[in-house]
Scaffold this active site. Structure first.
Site, PDB file in Angstrom:
ATOM      1  CD  GLN A 114      -2.742  -0.518  -0.089  1.00  0.00           C
ATOM      2  OE1 GLN A 114      -3.636   0.907  -0.655  1.00  0.00           O
ATOM      3  NE2 GLN A 114      -3.601  -1.309  -1.008  1.00  0.00           N
ATOM      4  CB  SER A 115       3.985   1.659  -1.508  1.00  0.00           C
ATOM      5  OG  SER A 115       5.456   3.015  -2.145  1.00  0.00           O
TER       6      SER A 115
END
Ligand code: PLP
Length: 338
Positions: A76-77
């Site tokens: 989920q960067s």
């Protein structure tokens, strides 16, 4: 304008200046003026602090005639999603090395990154432990096919990336000159501390009076302080900026929680609270931890950071969606009783 000798390449990507907004109800409750600098409004798919860093990183990439941006991050960067957005906007290729295998059902930042056309390389734990080499291998692969890669380390954590927050600090100094409150303290989320380093440099370069305080959300305090010190030293050497690492790098420490691995109910409670009292949505992994730290500090000692505090909201809203189940349970049905 951040200047150095020689001139620093930059592409304008962020929607800026971002607004400053007072949190009315919270300020009244705490007896301290709490403001937010809305860096969550630097763009839509580009929301957050990374787009400011990318103005300089991608500026350098284009100066080197790169056609492929390569970076890495968690599934989920925010940085990976923002790199994907910028690559699509500028007609470049984006390759993202991810910590772990993408789930069957894409969501949040990862869904957007794929929507924006980024190509993925998933990394095992062993590969993640040598991620710099993996990035170099990906770059070598691009070169072999005749492309020109530009590698961006996790979180855009380089001296070049930190210049984005020198520019943010310059913008804030201008807003203050034009009538915004002269904040006593500016609080910002710290993963690497690169954004904090940028603001600390801007304080020296553009005369920001307020103290710049970071809230580490993953690394321990000593590591953040070391990184901030190193980046300011590099900025002096590489860009000839007349800056020095301050003797004391102020942090609100102890709010790392479970780091970036897990989100706890306390973090989700902070997200719900700010959404419902002020209409501002934090992300659960970064800004909710930092904001919870700020609130905790002010609850225990309301004047600890002076009468006017500015929280820089560094974005990240899309990572909220993968937590829909946990969050949904806290929200209840919300049906009106007639
Ligand atoms: C939403 C958000 N806020 C803050 C940060 C921290 O940025 P920095 O690495 O410059 O401390 C990040 C990046 O890791 C982020 O995604």
């Amino acid at each position: 304008m951040v200047t150095g000798a020689p001139p620093i390449p930059r592409v304008e990507l962020a929607h800026a200046p971002t607004p400053l907004l007072q949190l009315e109800r919270l300020s009244e409750e705490l007896g301290v003026e709490v403001w937010v600098k809305r860096d969550d409004l630097t763009g839509l798919v580009e929301t957050g602090n990374k787009i400011r860093k990318l103005e300089f990183l991608v500026g350098e990439a284009l100066a080197e005639r790169a056609d492929t941006l390569i970076t890495c991050g968690t599934l989920q960067s925010n940085c990976c999603r923002t790199v994907a957005a910028v690559a699509a906007r500028l007609g470049l290729r984006a390759i993202l090395a991810l910590k772990g295998a993408p789930p069957a059902e894409l969501d949040g930042n990862l869904l957007l990154a794929r929507l924006l056309g980024a190509e993925l390389r998933s990394c095992t734990d062993a590969e993640w432990a040598r991620i710099d080499e993996v990035l170099e291998e990906l770059a070598a692969g691009v070169r072999r096919r005749g492309g020109t890669p530009y590698v961006i380390p996790e979180s855009g954590a380089t001296v070049t990336g930190a210049l984005g927050y020198v520019a943010c600090g310059e913008e804030l100094a201008q807003q203050i000159r034009h009538g915004a409150p002269d904040f006593d303290t500016i609080v910002i989320t710290a993963f690497s501390g690169g954004s904090q380093a940028g603001l600390l440099m801007a304080k020296q370069l553009y005369g920001l009076r307020g103290d710049v305080v970071g809230v580490p959300i993953a690394w321990e305090a000593a590591r953040v302080r070391d990184y901030v010190t190193r980046i300011i030293g590099e900025a002096r050497r590489r860009y000839a900026l007349p800056v020095e690492a301050p003797a004391e790098i102020r942090l609100l420490d102890g709010y790392q929680g479970a780091g970036r691995g897990e989100v706890r109910t306390e973090e989700l409670d902070t997200v719900v609270r700010l959404a419902r009292t002020e209409g501002i949505v934090l992300d659960p992994v970064y800004t909710a931890k930092a904001f919870a730290g700020l609130l905790d500090r002010l609850h225990r000692e309301p004047q600890a950071l002076g009468p006017r505090v500015c929280f820089v909201h560094t974005g990240g809203v899309f990572s909220l969606f993968p937590f829909r189940r946990l969050l949904g349970r806290r929200l209840g049905g919300g049906l009106v009783e007639s």
